[in-house]
Design a protein around this motif. Structure first.
Motif, PDB file in Angstrom:
ATOM      1  N   GLN A  84      27.886 -32.324   8.934  1.00 24.86           N
ATOM      2  CA  GLN A  84      27.616 -32.878   7.614  1.00 24.86           C
ATOM      3  C   GLN A  84      26.352 -33.723   7.621  1.00 24.86           C
ATOM      4  O   GLN A  84      25.561 -33.687   6.677  1.00 24.86           O
ATOM      5  N   ARG A 244      26.104 -42.637   3.518  1.00 22.03           N
ATOM      6  CA  ARG A 244      26.719 -42.806   2.196  1.00 22.03           C
ATOM      7  C   ARG A 244      27.513 -41.572   1.779  1.00 22.03           C
ATOM      8  O   ARG A 244      28.458 -41.679   0.984  1.00 22.03           O
ATOM      9  N   HIS A 245      27.143 -40.404   2.290  1.00 22.55           N
ATOM     10  CA  HIS A 245      27.832 -39.171   1.905  1.00 22.55           C
ATOM     11  C   HIS A 245      29.047 -38.875   2.789  1.00 22.55           C
ATOM     12  O   HIS A 245      29.726 -37.865   2.574  1.00 22.55           O
ATOM     13  N   LEU A 246      29.302 -39.729   3.786  1.00 20.37           N
ATOM     14  CA  LEU A 246      30.470 -39.527   4.650  1.00 20.37           C
ATOM     15  C   LEU A 246      31.681 -40.255   4.090  1.00 20.37           C
ATOM     16  O   LEU A 246      31.560 -41.333   3.506  1.00 20.37           O
ATOM     17  N   LYS A 247      32.831 -39.685   4.315  1.00 16.68           N
ATOM     18  CA  LYS A 247      34.071 -40.331   3.905  1.00 16.68           C
ATOM     19  C   LYS A 247      34.534 -41.249   5.030  1.00 16.68           C
ATOM     20  O   LYS A 247      34.541 -40.873   6.196  1.00 16.68           O
ATOM     21  N   GLY A 248      34.935 -42.447   4.677  1.00 20.66           N
ATOM     22  CA  GLY A 248      35.371 -43.401   5.683  1.00 20.66           C
ATOM     23  C   GLY A 248      34.309 -44.437   5.963  1.00 20.66           C
ATOM     24  O   GLY A 248      33.234 -44.475   5.339  1.00 20.66           O
ATOM     25  N   GLN A 249      34.581 -45.283   6.939  1.00 13.45           N
ATOM     26  CA  GLN A 249      33.678 -46.363   7.302  1.00 13.45           C
ATOM     27  C   GLN A 249      33.029 -46.071   8.657  1.00 13.45           C
ATOM     28  O   GLN A 249      33.699 -45.635   9.593  1.00 13.45           O
ATOM     29  N   TYR A 250      31.739 -46.349   8.723  1.00 16.52           N
ATOM     30  CA  TYR A 250      30.979 -46.073   9.942  1.00 16.52           C
ATOM     31  C   TYR A 250      29.938 -47.169  10.149  1.00 16.52           C
ATOM     32  O   TYR A 250      29.437 -47.769   9.188  1.00 16.52           O
TER      33      TYR A 250
END
Length: 415
Positions: A84, A244-250
């Motif tokens: 992704q 920003r386009h990923l789901k969850g926290q990183y």
């Protein structure tokens, strides 16, 4: 008669032998000063460009442009996340990555390192490590072999070579009935690399799966994902937009957090050095002013005669402007030629001097490279030459204006 008249007289004043040898000497000094100023400025700017280029290709070609990590300290579903991230604008490539501080021990010598866990196939797409391999290959970092690749200079300090074993210690402690012990593991040296910088002493590479085993993390996980940006200087914004386009926290970071100060320092040093060395050209321009003032004083009789023959003040002014500009143009042209030749050969010249004197100009333990780089940029040459010509032109205005104001009757009174 030769036309234009001002050019004809200006050329004669410049190239014909004067009775006043002191004025000729000062004129020569002005020209030599202009040559040296332009030459030194071109060479120094080329060296600064070389440092900047080496920083980009060697240092920033080896370190991650940006990394994305999980909040738990590792990522278990890293493959779909990596795919992704690769689809996001500005991201050229991505690879699994881990990095931990540790110690290498070999033959009684201990040295601090950054231990990097990589996947050899992915690593080729995000770093220049494969280009700087000195011996062995990245393919030797196979899973569960516990092979390691270290810098060639570090291998020499430890007194080890390919096939030898070294001990890696990490600050990951383990608790057993005997007490608390740091993480220890024996690795086989499978290759060495040589970047030609301090990284040769501070970096070591192992397989990413071996790194996860060593760190006691889930076997199919990775610590982070390394990204390569299409524009190095936009990496902070690129990684921000990608996460920003990923789901969850990183967690995410970029190269400017660790190496931005070094890059800014090189840029600032280049600007300050250029500014300071520009004063050399300014001093040479002041010499042109003093030369022309003495020529005007010496040629007061000639000026008066020309005025009585009908020469206008503008013609008189043009005569001395031609002389000053000619000194500046000659100095600039010869300075540019010598500067370009010097910039193209300064690395070889510096290496020869080091061999002859047995000295090392750049210590890789202090600087990030161990040689004097040079990269000639023609836009710098053009800017320096234009700057020199502008100073030369401005230096002629006051003496030439002073000559145009000479009164024929007053000048001839004492002839």
């Amino acid at each position: 008669m030769f036309r234009p008249l001002a050019l004809f007289i200006g050329l004669r004043y410049t190239w014909t032998k004067r009775k006043n040898n002191f004025i000729s000497f000062i004129s020569g000094i002005s020209m030599i000063g202009m040559i040296l100023g332009v030459m030194i400025l071109i060479i120094v700017m080329s060296v600064m460009n070389g440092f900047n280029d080496q920083l980009l290709t060697r240092i920033l070609g080896m370190v991650p442009h940006a990394t994305v990590s999980g909040v738990k300290g590792y990522l278990t579903d890293w493959k779909p996340i990596m795919q992704q991230l690769k689809k996001q604008p500005g991201v050229v490539a991505a690879a699994p990555f881990s990095q931990n501080q540790g110690l290498l021990s070999g033959n009684g010598v201990v040295h601090g390192i950054l231990l990097n866990g990589i996947d050899p196939e992915y690593e080729k797409t995000v770093s220049a490590l494969n280009e700087y391999m000195h011996s062995g290959s990245l393919e030797s970092l196979k899973p569960h072999t516990f092979n390691i690749i270290i810098g060639n200079s570090l291998a020499q300090k430890l007194g080890v070579s390919i096939g030898d074993k070294i001990t890696v210690m990490l600050p990951e402690a383990s608790i057993n009935p005997m007490g608390i012990f740091p993480g220890l593991k024996r690795f086989n040296i499978a290759g060495t690399f040589s970047v030609g910088s301090g990284m040769d002493d501070n970096m070591a590479y192992i397989n990413i799966q071996d790194a996860m085993t060593f760190l006691r993390l889930p076997p199919d996980s990775v610590q982070s994902i390394r990204l390569k940006a299409d524009d190095l200087f936009k990496a902070p914004q690129i990684v921000y937009n990608a996460v920003r386009h990923l789901k969850g926290q990183y967690y995410f970071n970029n190269w400017t957090q660790n190496y931005g100060q070094l890059f800014s320092a090189v840029h600032m040093e280049k600007a300050m050095v250029a500014l300071l060395l520009s004063f050399l050209i300014a001093i040479a321009a002041f010499n042109i002013i003093s030369t022309l003032i003495m020529v005007v004083t010496d040629k007061r009789g000639d000026i008066a005669i020309l005025r009585t023959l009908g020469a206008s003040p503008q013609t008189i002014m043009s005569v001395f402007m031609v002389q000053g500009v000619l000194i500046g143009v000659t100095g600039t042209v010869f300075g540019a030629i010598l500067g370009v030749v010097g910039a193209l050969n300064i690395a070889a010249i510096a290496a020869w001097i080091q061999r002859m004197l047995g000295v090392q100009f750049l210590d890789p333990d202090i600087y990030f490279i161990d040689f004097l780089p040079s990269k000639l940029q023609w836009e710098d040459v053009v800017i320096i030459c234009c700057f020199s010509l502008l100073f030369s032109f401005l230096a002629t205005l006051y003496p030439a204006w002073k000559a145009s104001k000479t009164q024929p009757a007053e000048a001839l009174r004492y002839e």
